[in-house]
Design a protein around this motif. Sequence first.
Motif, PDB file in Angstrom:
ATOM      1  N   LEU A  45       0.793  -1.248  -0.181  1.00  0.00           N
ATOM      2  CA  LEU A  45       0.117   0.061   0.063  1.00  0.00           C
ATOM      3  C   LEU A  45       0.913   1.368  -0.017  1.00  0.00           C
ATOM      4  O   LEU A  45       2.122   1.350   0.234  1.00  0.00           O
ATOM      5  CB  LEU A  45      -0.878  -0.034   1.237  1.00  0.00           C
ATOM      6  N   PRO A  46       0.283   2.499  -0.458  1.00  0.00           N
ATOM      7  CA  PRO A  46       0.996   3.846  -0.249  1.00  0.00           C
ATOM      8  C   PRO A  46       1.451   3.661   1.153  1.00  0.00           C
ATOM      9  O   PRO A  46       0.768   3.437   2.065  1.00  0.00           O
ATOM     10  CB  PRO A  46       0.060   4.653  -0.526  1.00  0.00           C
ATOM     11  N   GLY A  47       2.581   4.265   1.407  1.00  0.00           N
ATOM     12  CA  GLY A  47       3.252   4.355   2.835  1.00  0.00           C
ATOM     13  C   GLY A  47       2.174   5.142   3.822  1.00  0.00           C
ATOM     14  O   GLY A  47       1.944   4.604   4.782  1.00  0.00           O
ATOM     15  N   ASP A  48       1.498   6.078   3.325  1.00  0.00           N
ATOM     16  CA  ASP A  48       0.669   6.906   4.228  1.00  0.00           C
ATOM     17  C   ASP A  48      -0.564   6.055   4.665  1.00  0.00           C
ATOM     18  O   ASP A  48      -1.072   5.864   5.845  1.00  0.00           O
ATOM     19  CB  ASP A  48       0.208   8.348   3.883  1.00  0.00           C
ATOM     20  N   LEU A  49      -1.121   5.485   3.751  1.00  0.00           N
ATOM     21  CA  LEU A  49      -2.189   4.629   3.929  1.00  0.00           C
ATOM     22  C   LEU A  49      -1.932   3.421   4.755  1.00  0.00           C
ATOM     23  O   LEU A  49      -2.550   3.025   5.743  1.00  0.00           O
ATOM     24  CB  LEU A  49      -2.789   4.072   2.547  1.00  0.00           C
ATOM     25  N   ASP A  50      -0.765   2.623   4.296  1.00  0.00           N
ATOM     26  CA  ASP A  50      -0.134   1.691   5.408  1.00  0.00           C
ATOM     27  C   ASP A  50      -0.080   1.991   6.754  1.00  0.00           C
ATOM     28  O   ASP A  50      -0.559   1.348   7.623  1.00  0.00           O
ATOM     29  CB  ASP A  50       0.950   1.331   4.542  1.00  0.00           C
TER      30      ASP A  50
END
Length: 78
Positions: free
Chosen positions: A44-49
Amino acid sequence: MDPERRQRIREALLALTRPGVGKEAVLESIRALDAEVAQPTSGLPGDLDHYLRRRSYEKALVFLEGGTPGAGTCGRGA
């Protein structure tokens, strides 16, 4: 991110905000979201993760909808 995965995450997040949602539905949504980040590398994209691992579900939903979540207190990015 895969559109089907994005939609699956979004639906689980939205289920948490529905008025009158039962305990079992909440638990099912949380389990589904936890499963998305169960592996050390979720893809997942870093922020979403980060939001999902920290269970910052409101921020995760804002992120998915193209917004910019407000700063939290975890110290990340400081």
